[in-house]
Design a protein around this motif. Structure first.
Motif, short mmCIF file in Angstrom:
data_model
loop_
_atom_site.label_atom_id
_atom_site.label_comp_id
_atom_site.label_asym_id
_atom_site.label_seq_id
_atom_site.Cartn_x
_atom_site.Cartn_y
_atom_site.Cartn_z
N GLN A 655 0.84 -1.19 -0.14
CA GLN A 655 0.18 0.14 -0.04
C GLN A 655 0.91 1.24 0.06
N GLN A 863 -1.71 7.19 4.05
CA GLN A 863 -2.13 6.19 3.17
C GLN A 863 -3.62 5.76 3.63
N ALA A 870 -4.02 -1.75 -0.94
CA ALA A 870 -2.80 -2.62 -1.15
C ALA A 870 -2.92 -3.49 -2.22
#
Length: 887
Positions: A655, A863, A870
């Protein structure tokens, strides 16, 4: 005591017989005694000689056994080192000798060899040779010397015989001065082809130095031979003997090299002396440890003893003549002294003692018996009848009961040993033992066993009750349950309630064991108050308790009891003015509804309790069949998880970590995914906890680390890789070594690796954890604190260790941008991190609004699904390539 009295009587009779015997009998007896002394001395001297030989043999056997055990351990460690190196080499899957030579002759492999061989101070270190016998790597030096072992016998045997995996040979040293014992192991390719060998060597003088420390004494020797007879090392050292073959001569000498353990006596082939020899074959290597000692040295002490015994015998015989002169007078005096000693011993005994003859008359009574019961010595004296003694005790108040019945019972069983314990009016416990005599009559002892019996009662209590809470323990509860199960056939149901204190570990860790102990005592007291007379509450261990509720199978009644327990436990525990909140999870199993087997009922109560925990804690659950199925699924998941790594079912997804200001990917987090052949993709939330509980996370985490480093090494630019480290990996204490190995294997620069840890790894032994973090920092890798704000004592860890990054948990991000959101908390974390020169990463960013607020608050990275979930390695490479092209 009866034996002493009989001995005294026999001595009196003997004296009477001697007084009437002629003098000639005394003289004849003296000569017989002198002859017996001479014969006895000779036998003793001979026996001492045999003892000296046996002692010497035992000493040699012990020395050889200890030496063999020592070298078995040392050479086992030796072999483990070589096997670990070979396993590492063969794990590369090299299929040709040329590839083996090129890949194994590198500085990185040298560093691995040097690290693994650093614990041994041997001659040649760990050396790696290719298929032609040429040295290509060594733990001792880099670059390596120009050395070949192609002419060595062990090299050719390993090369030409695939079945041969290890060879041991003594050769002239090429990497040091003097001979060396070489241990060589074969390195094979995937199909058994010969790729090369790994060797290590030990100098004979190292073995001799250890032999010299055993201290066997003069005219002794210790040696190590190859099983083929070749002498490898010896103390005392003789240069000319090293390398000679001694596997020849008599069958006894040959047996030294042919049998696992030998102890014998033979003429030495070296000096011709008779020697005791002990030899033992090592378990793991074809080596024999041999210890010898000359027979003369073994018997040196015996020679001195023989002179002494002969002198003593001559002197004794001379003194015997003089002794006979005084024997009558001495005998009379001796009998008087012994009588006095006997009386003294009897009257100082802690037991009361009485002896009766076959006519029920008292022969002996000591003072202790008189004092024990407060009796009159004028009544209890030799000649008194047994019934008179007991009647006197009754009259003085120390005997309760019917005198005639008691006496009839004792006299009716006078031929048998009897034992009973009685309690006196003042609370003392006295053990009375009656033992029959050889010529009729009996001996009675009265002993103050109060303390012993009370101590036995205390020990029995300790064996069945918990020391902290004084509740019945698991052993006592199981016995109680076995009786309840037996009563099921009579229509008497019961229930088991398993009670586990929620978050007890956190209290113990954060507030200390004293607070934890007080919490458990309070819980025990509250559980006692919740049960009735026929019920039992027990502590099973740790923070687990159980209640056995008798006479019911009614769910409503048991539900009310569970709610009463939870209500009682939820009141805070007060300790030194500090209120400690507490709660519990309860599991209930009912007999016979949920089974009539004890182990099944205990297991099902446990399953119900864990169901309550997994469904939010602070509640209770009654066992349901679905819990059994869930447990079976859990066990099957664990079984499949153990096979997944070997079957290649794991893969790593990545990710992206995005710079908020520049909106570019600066790193990626490695996330483990499991593609099960039947279940499909298994959620990490399902299998990661199982891996951590079983310890499999250590091996899996190491695989993820190596995989992620290898993949990141192929990424463009300076994009770094973040890898999570579990508490299990941290506790192994070898994390720094494994990280260094992964970096060396992949070629990834240490500055591009970022390890993410949680506060869980710091909470138990933070000093040791901080030491490991410092080791990782010295490797050059970056350290990030994951899930910040969800654990304990975060600020103290930030003060003690300068992390490169703080990751803000998604629980603080999800409501950013809404009213009463977590923005102030995030702002405080960002400011705190900036003050300590740390970056911040926000997890779980899913909307543009969240991104805008985080950018405004000064957060460094984000993120989340807003940018990308991911993804597999191939898709990530496309994303990074596109970013590089755009730049």
């Amino acid at each position: 005591m009866g034996t002493s009295i009989r001995w005294s009587a026999r001595m009196r009779a003997l004296l009477r017989r001697w007084r009437g015997a002629p003098l000639t009998w005394l003289i004849a007896g003296g000569f017989v005694l002198m002859a017996a002394m001479a014969i006895g001395t000779a036998l003793t001297v001979d026996r001492f000689r045999q003892n000296a030989i046996e002692s010497g043999r035992d000493s040699l056997e012990s020395a050889v056994r200890l030496l063999a055990r020592h070298f078995d351990r040392e050479f086992e460690d030796f072999a483990v080192l070589q096997k670990s190196i070979i396993s590492e080499l063969e794990s590369h899957g090299i299929e040709s000798a040329d590839v083996f030579r090129s890949e194994m002759g590198t500085l990185a492999v040298h560093e691995v060899l040097r690290a693994r061989a650093s614990g041994w101070s041997d001659v040649a270190g760990a050396n790696l040779f290719d298929a032609k016998g040429v040295l290509i790597n060594s733990s001792r030096r880099w670059p390596v010397a120009d050395v070949s072992v192609a002419d060595r016998g062990y090299f050719n045997r390993l090369k030409n015989d695939p079945a041969s995996q290890e060879e041991v040979e003594v050769v002239p040293g090429r990497l040091g001065s003097g001979p060396a014992i070489v241990f060589a192991r074969r390195v094979s390719g995937p199909h058994g082809e010969f790729l090369g060998l790994v060797s290590r060597a030990i100098a004979p003088d190292q073995l001799e130095s250890f032999f010299a420390s055993s201290g066997l004494g003069e005219e002794s020797s210790i040696a190590m031979h190859h099983q083929n007879g070749q002498l490898l090392a010896r103390v005392p050292h003789v240069d000319a003997m090293i390398g000679q073959n001694f596997r020849n001569g008599t069958p006894e000498q040959m047996a030294v090299f042919e049998r696992t353990f030998v102890t014998t006596q033979l003429a030495s082939p070296i000096d011709g002396k008779d020697r005791i020899v002990a030899a033992r074959l090592l378990t793991g290597e074809p080596l024999v440890v041999v210890a010898t000692r000359s027979l003369d040295a073994t018997l040196a002490t015996w020679h001195t003893q023989t002179k002494f015994f002969v002198a003593v015998a001559v002197l004794s015989i001379g003194l015997l003549v003089l002794t006979l002169y005084f024997i009558f007078r001495q005998m009379t005096r001796r009998l008087a002294v012994e009588k006095h000693q006997l009386d003294t011993a009897m009257n100082t005994m802690t037991q009361g003692l009485l002896m009766f003859d076959q006519d029920e008359r008292l022969i002996v009574c000591n003072r202790r018996y008189i004092e024990m019961y407060g009796l009159s010595a004028d009544v209890v004296k030799p000649g008194a009848y047994f019934r008179q003694v007991i009647q006197h005790r009754h009259d003085t108040g120390s005997f309760h009961g019917d005198v005639d019945s008691y006496c009839d019972g004792i006299l009716g069983n006078a031929g048998q040993t009897q034992s009973t314990i009685v309690e006196t009016s003042d609370g003392r416990l006295i053990e009375i033992k009656n033992q029959p005599g050889a010529a009729g009559g009996w001996l009675a002892t009265h002993d103050d066993v109060t303390e012993r019996i009370r101590a036995d009662e205390r020990i029995a209590h300790m064996a069945h009750y918990d020391a902290l809470t004084d509740l019945p323990n698991r052993v006592l509860m199981r016995g109680h349950l076995e009786r309840r199960v037996a009563e099921l056939a009579q229509g008497k149901p019961f229930a088991i309630l398993y009670i586990d204190v929620d978050e007890f570990k956190g209290v113990n860790d954060s507030l200390g064991h004293e607070v934890g102990d007080e919490l458990l005592r309070q819980v025990a007291n509250r559980l006692r108050a919740c049960i009735s007379g026929n019920d039992m509450v027990a502590r099973l261990g740790g923070d687990e308790f159980a209640i056995v509720k008798a006479g019911t199978r009614d769910v409503a009644e048991l539900t009310a009891l569970a709610e009463q327990i939870l209500k009682a436990l939820r009141a805070p525990v007060n300790y030194n003015g500090q209120e400690i909140p507490t709660d519990a999870s309860i599991g209930i199993a009912i007999a016979p509804d949920h089974g009539d087997n004890l182990d099944d009922l205990l297991k099902r109560a446990d399953l119900a309790m864990y169901a309550a925990k997994s469904e939010g804690r602070r509640t209770f659950r009654v066992f349901a069949p679905a819990y059994d199925a869930k447990a079976r699924l859990r066990r099957q998941l664990e079984f499949d998880l153990r096979q997944a790594l070997a079957r290649g079912e794991f893969e790593v997804h990545y990710q992206p970590l995005v710079d908020l200001a520049a909106n570019v990917v600066t790193g990626c987090e490695a996330l483990l995914r499991w593609h099960h052949p039947e279940r499909g993709m298994v959620s990490p939330a399902d299998f990661i906890p199982v891996a951590e509980e079983t310890g499999l996370i250590g091996e899996i985490g190491e695989w993820v680390l190596r995989q992620a480093c290898t993949e990141a090494a192929s990424w463009p630019g300076d994009i770094h890789i973040a890898v999570n480290v579990s508490p299990v990996q941290f506790r192994s204490r070898t994390l720094a070594l494994k990280v260094a190995a992964a970096l060396a294997e992949s070629g990834l620069a240490p500055g591009r690796l970022e390890l993410e840890i949680t506060e869980t790894v710091l909470i138990r032994d933070d000093q040791e954890a901080l030491t490991i973090l410092q080791q990782l920092r010295e490797l050059g890798v970056r350290i990030a604190l994951d899930d910040f704000g969800t654990g304990y004592s975060s600020l103290s860890y930030l003060h003690r260790f300068p992390f490169e990054k703080i990751k803000i948990d998604r629980s603080f991000i999800c409501d950013i941008g809404q009213s009463e959101d977590s923005s102030p908390i995030v702002q405080a974390v960002v400011h705190m991190a900036a003050a300590r020169h740390m970056a911040t990463t926000a997890e779980g960013v899913e909307t543009e609004a969240q991104r805008a607020v985080l950018l405004q608050l000064g957060c460094s990275q984000m993120q989340g699904w807003l940018f990308s979930p991911a993804v597999p390695a191939a898709k990530l490479k496309q994303l990074l390539s596109a970013q590089a092209a755009a730049a």
